[in-house]
Design an enzyme around this catalytic site. Structure first.
Site, PDB file in Angstrom:
ATOM      1  N   GLU A  43     -41.004 -17.285  33.734  1.00 25.87           N
ATOM      2  CA  GLU A  43     -41.028 -17.939  35.045  1.00 25.87           C
ATOM      3  C   GLU A  43     -41.783 -17.016  35.995  1.00 25.87           C
ATOM      4  O   GLU A  43     -41.418 -15.848  36.148  1.00 25.87           O
ATOM      5  CB  GLU A  43     -39.610 -18.168  35.573  1.00 25.87           C
ATOM      6  CG  GLU A  43     -39.614 -18.902  36.924  1.00 25.87           C
ATOM      7  CD  GLU A  43     -38.253 -18.990  37.604  1.00 25.87           C
ATOM      8  OE1 GLU A  43     -38.092 -19.833  38.496  1.00 25.87           O
ATOM      9  OE2 GLU A  43     -37.357 -18.194  37.249  1.00 25.87           O
ATOM     10  N   ASP A  95     -46.944  -8.312  40.066  1.00 30.34           N
ATOM     11  CA  ASP A  95     -47.791  -9.355  40.652  1.00 30.34           C
ATOM     12  C   ASP A  95     -48.515 -10.102  39.536  1.00 30.34           C
ATOM     13  O   ASP A  95     -49.273  -9.497  38.761  1.00 30.34           O
ATOM     14  CB  ASP A  95     -48.810  -8.699  41.593  1.00 30.34           C
ATOM     15  CG  ASP A  95     -49.634  -9.723  42.359  1.00 30.34           C
ATOM     16  OD1 ASP A  95     -49.684 -10.895  41.925  1.00 30.34           O
ATOM     17  OD2 ASP A  95     -50.235  -9.350  43.378  1.00 30.34           O
ATOM     18  N   ASP A 116     -45.434 -20.481  46.114  1.00 30.86           N
ATOM     19  CA  ASP A 116     -45.977 -20.505  47.480  1.00 30.86           C
ATOM     20  C   ASP A 116     -47.184 -21.451  47.524  1.00 30.86           C
ATOM     21  O   ASP A 116     -48.079 -21.340  46.687  1.00 30.86           O
ATOM     22  CB  ASP A 116     -46.395 -19.086  47.890  1.00 30.86           C
ATOM     23  CG  ASP A 116     -45.198 -18.134  47.901  1.00 30.86           C
ATOM     24  OD1 ASP A 116     -44.094 -18.588  48.243  1.00 30.86           O
ATOM     25  OD2 ASP A 116     -45.365 -16.951  47.550  1.00 30.86           O
ATOM     26  N   LYS A 120     -53.878 -23.067  53.263  1.00 27.54           N
ATOM     27  CA  LYS A 120     -55.243 -22.925  53.777  1.00 27.54           C
ATOM     28  C   LYS A 120     -56.241 -22.885  52.620  1.00 27.54           C
ATOM     29  O   LYS A 120     -56.014 -22.197  51.618  1.00 27.54           O
ATOM     30  CB  LYS A 120     -55.366 -21.642  54.598  1.00 27.54           C
ATOM     31  CG  LYS A 120     -54.608 -21.724  55.897  1.00 27.54           C
ATOM     32  CD  LYS A 120     -54.915 -20.557  56.801  1.00 27.54           C
ATOM     33  CE  LYS A 120     -54.131 -20.707  58.092  1.00 27.54           C
ATOM     34  NZ  LYS A 120     -53.436 -19.504  58.478  1.00 27.54           N
ATOM     35  N   THR A 184     -33.221 -24.045  40.981  1.00 24.46           N
ATOM     36  CA  THR A 184     -33.502 -22.735  41.585  1.00 24.46           C
ATOM     37  C   THR A 184     -32.790 -22.678  42.942  1.00 24.46           C
ATOM     38  O   THR A 184     -32.302 -23.706  43.438  1.00 24.46           O
ATOM     39  CB  THR A 184     -35.015 -22.546  41.808  1.00 24.46           C
ATOM     40  OG1 THR A 184     -35.418 -23.316  42.941  1.00 24.46           O
ATOM     41  CG2 THR A 184     -35.842 -22.958  40.599  1.00 24.46           C
ATOM     42  N   TYR A 186     -34.261 -22.314  45.886  1.00 26.69           N
ATOM     43  CA  TYR A 186     -35.021 -23.182  46.805  1.00 26.69           C
ATOM     44  C   TYR A 186     -34.719 -24.649  46.527  1.00 26.69           C
ATOM     45  O   TYR A 186     -34.548 -25.441  47.444  1.00 26.69           O
ATOM     46  CB  TYR A 186     -36.532 -22.919  46.659  1.00 26.69           C
ATOM     47  CG  TYR A 186     -37.045 -21.824  47.551  1.00 26.69           C
ATOM     48  CD1 TYR A 186     -36.629 -20.510  47.370  1.00 26.69           C
ATOM     49  CD2 TYR A 186     -37.941 -22.084  48.580  1.00 26.69           C
ATOM     50  CE1 TYR A 186     -37.090 -19.486  48.183  1.00 26.69           C
ATOM     51  CE2 TYR A 186     -38.412 -21.068  49.402  1.00 26.69           C
ATOM     52  CZ  TYR A 186     -37.993 -19.774  49.196  1.00 26.69           C
ATOM     53  OH  TYR A 186     -38.449 -18.768  50.009  1.00 26.69           O
ATOM     54  N   GLU A 187     -34.676 -24.981  45.265  1.00 31.46           N
ATOM     55  CA  GLU A 187     -34.433 -26.377  44.872  1.00 31.46           C
ATOM     56  C   GLU A 187     -33.080 -26.860  45.425  1.00 31.46           C
ATOM     57  O   GLU A 187     -32.977 -27.971  45.957  1.00 31.46           O
ATOM     58  CB  GLU A 187     -34.435 -26.433  43.337  1.00 31.46           C
ATOM     59  CG  GLU A 187     -34.509 -27.818  42.741  1.00 31.46           C
ATOM     60  CD  GLU A 187     -34.827 -27.734  41.248  1.00 31.46           C
ATOM     61  OE1 GLU A 187     -34.947 -26.608  40.695  1.00 31.46           O
ATOM     62  OE2 GLU A 187     -34.949 -28.802  40.641  1.00 31.46           O
TER      63      GLU A 187
HETATM   64  C1  LIG Z   1     -40.979 -19.880  47.451  1.00 31.25           C
HETATM   65  S1  LIG Z   1     -40.327 -18.631  46.468  1.00 31.25           S
HETATM   66  C2  LIG Z   1     -39.470 -19.498  45.174  1.00 31.25           C
HETATM   67  C3  LIG Z   1     -38.495 -18.643  44.431  1.00 31.25           C
HETATM   68  C4  LIG Z   1     -37.769 -19.327  43.272  1.00 31.25           C
HETATM   69  N1  LIG Z   1     -38.702 -19.741  42.247  1.00 31.25           N
HETATM   70  C5  LIG Z   1     -36.991 -20.512  43.764  1.00 31.25           C
HETATM   71  O1  LIG Z   1     -37.444 -21.644  43.525  1.00 31.25           O
HETATM   72  O2  LIG Z   1     -35.911 -20.322  44.355  1.00 31.25           O
HETATM   73  C6  LIG Z   1     -41.784 -18.053  45.623  1.00 31.25           C
HETATM   74  C7  LIG Z   1     -41.559 -16.733  44.931  1.00 31.25           C
HETATM   75  O3  LIG Z   1     -42.720 -16.427  44.167  1.00 31.25           O
HETATM   76  C8  LIG Z   1     -43.001 -15.050  44.319  1.00 31.25           C
HETATM   77  N2  LIG Z   1     -44.448 -14.856  44.039  1.00 31.25           N
HETATM   78  C9  LIG Z   1     -45.467 -15.323  44.778  1.00 31.25           C
HETATM   79  N3  LIG Z   1     -46.640 -14.942  44.264  1.00 31.25           N
HETATM   80  C10 LIG Z   1     -46.355 -14.215  43.168  1.00 31.25           C
HETATM   81  C11 LIG Z   1     -47.140 -13.519  42.229  1.00 31.25           C
HETATM   82  N4  LIG Z   1     -48.482 -13.481  42.333  1.00 31.25           N
HETATM   83  N5  LIG Z   1     -46.541 -12.864  41.215  1.00 31.25           N
HETATM   84  C12 LIG Z   1     -45.169 -12.874  41.117  1.00 31.25           C
HETATM   85  N6  LIG Z   1     -44.366 -13.507  42.005  1.00 31.25           N
HETATM   86  C13 LIG Z   1     -44.944 -14.157  43.010  1.00 31.25           C
HETATM   87  C14 LIG Z   1     -42.633 -14.763  45.752  1.00 31.25           C
HETATM   88  O4  LIG Z   1     -42.432 -13.378  45.993  1.00 31.25           O
HETATM   89  C15 LIG Z   1     -41.356 -15.581  45.898  1.00 31.25           C
HETATM   90  O5  LIG Z   1     -40.202 -14.852  45.544  1.00 31.25           O
END
Ligand SMILES: C[S@@+](CC[C@H](N)C(=O)[O-])C[C@H]1O[C@@H](n2cnc3c(N)ncnc32)[C@H](O)[C@@H]1O
Length: 205
Positions: A43, A95, A116, A120, A184, A186-187
């Site tokens: 994930e 990352d 995310d 933009k 999740t 957020y879900e």
């Molecule tokens: C909007 S949150 C959703 C978290 C979780 N999946 C949920 O649904 O509850 C997006 C997550 O993706 C992580 N994220 C964004 N870009 C990423 C990347 N390039 N590599 C790893 N994690 C990343 C962010 O730090 C954040 O914790």
């Protein structure tokens, strides 16, 4: 839903036996860490880990790796795991931009949950379903390439479906009012606010 930064998050997550601090050392050989040849599912953007932890508990014959860019949300995941003992789950703070440094031809499925949206246009490359990320994912898979995406964001959903198809994926399941057994953080928030969840499952040989 911005998380408050935890000052010593880096040190806290390092104390967890689930956190793999040297993930690049396992590139191409994650099966040796799990000590079996079961499928490995990842994930990307695992956040506080609810989804991947319940997947791992309920599917002991699949190995799971949660990848999260920041240590603060992973503190939540490591806390949830404090009183749990499972062998089929690992977490990495990394990352996904550099994901090819960590995996090589060993992944069975990728989950992208509430990624995310980067609305933009000039940030489109940062979307986890942009062609440059799909290009990186190609090298991770062991056999067939399988990706599942869930999002509340209609624009990201449409963009991702188009990009998947342009990139040779077949959409084998699509649902714009999806209810998942595994949710999740957020879900759960979106569902309690009556927001529809979009889901797509794509595959490529
Ligand atoms: C909007 S949150 C959703 C978290 C979780 N999946 C949920 O649904 O509850 C997006 C997550 O993706 C992580 N994220 C964004 N870009 C990423 C990347 N390039 N590599 C790893 N994690 C990343 C962010 O730090 C954040 O914790």
């Amino acid at each position: 839903m911005r998380l408050k930064h935890i000052k010593n998050a880096d040190e806290i997550i390092l104390l967890s036996p689930y956190l793999i601090s040297n993930p690049t050392d396992y590139k191409g050989k994650w099966n040796t860490l799990f000590n079996n040849n079961n499928p490995i599912e990842i994930e990307i953007g695992t956040g506080k880990g609810k989804f991947i932890i319940s997947k791992a508990i309920n599917n002991p014959n699949i190995n799971y790796i949660g990848i999260e860019k920041y240590s603060t949300p992973l503190v939540g995941a490591t806390k949830k795991l404090e009183s749990i003992k499972i062998d089929n789950l690992k977490l990495i703070c990394f990352d996904a931009f550099n994901i090819n440094d960590v995996f090589d031809k060993e992944i069975s499925k990728i989950y992208l949950n509430f990624s995310d949206p980067w609305p933009k246009k000039r940030h489109a490359k940062r979307r986890l379903t942009s062609p440059s990320f799909l290009n990186k994912y190609d090298l991770l898979f062991k056999n067939d390439k399988i990706i599942e995406l869930k999002t509340d964001n209609k624009d990201l959903f449409e963009y991702s479906c188009v990009t998947f198809e342009e990139y040779g994926y077949n959409i084998t399941k699509i649902d714009t009012s999806y209810l998942d057994e595994y949710t999740t953080e957020y879900e759960d928030k979106f569902i309690s606010n009556g927001v529809n969840i979009n889901f797509v499952h794509v595959e490529k040989k």
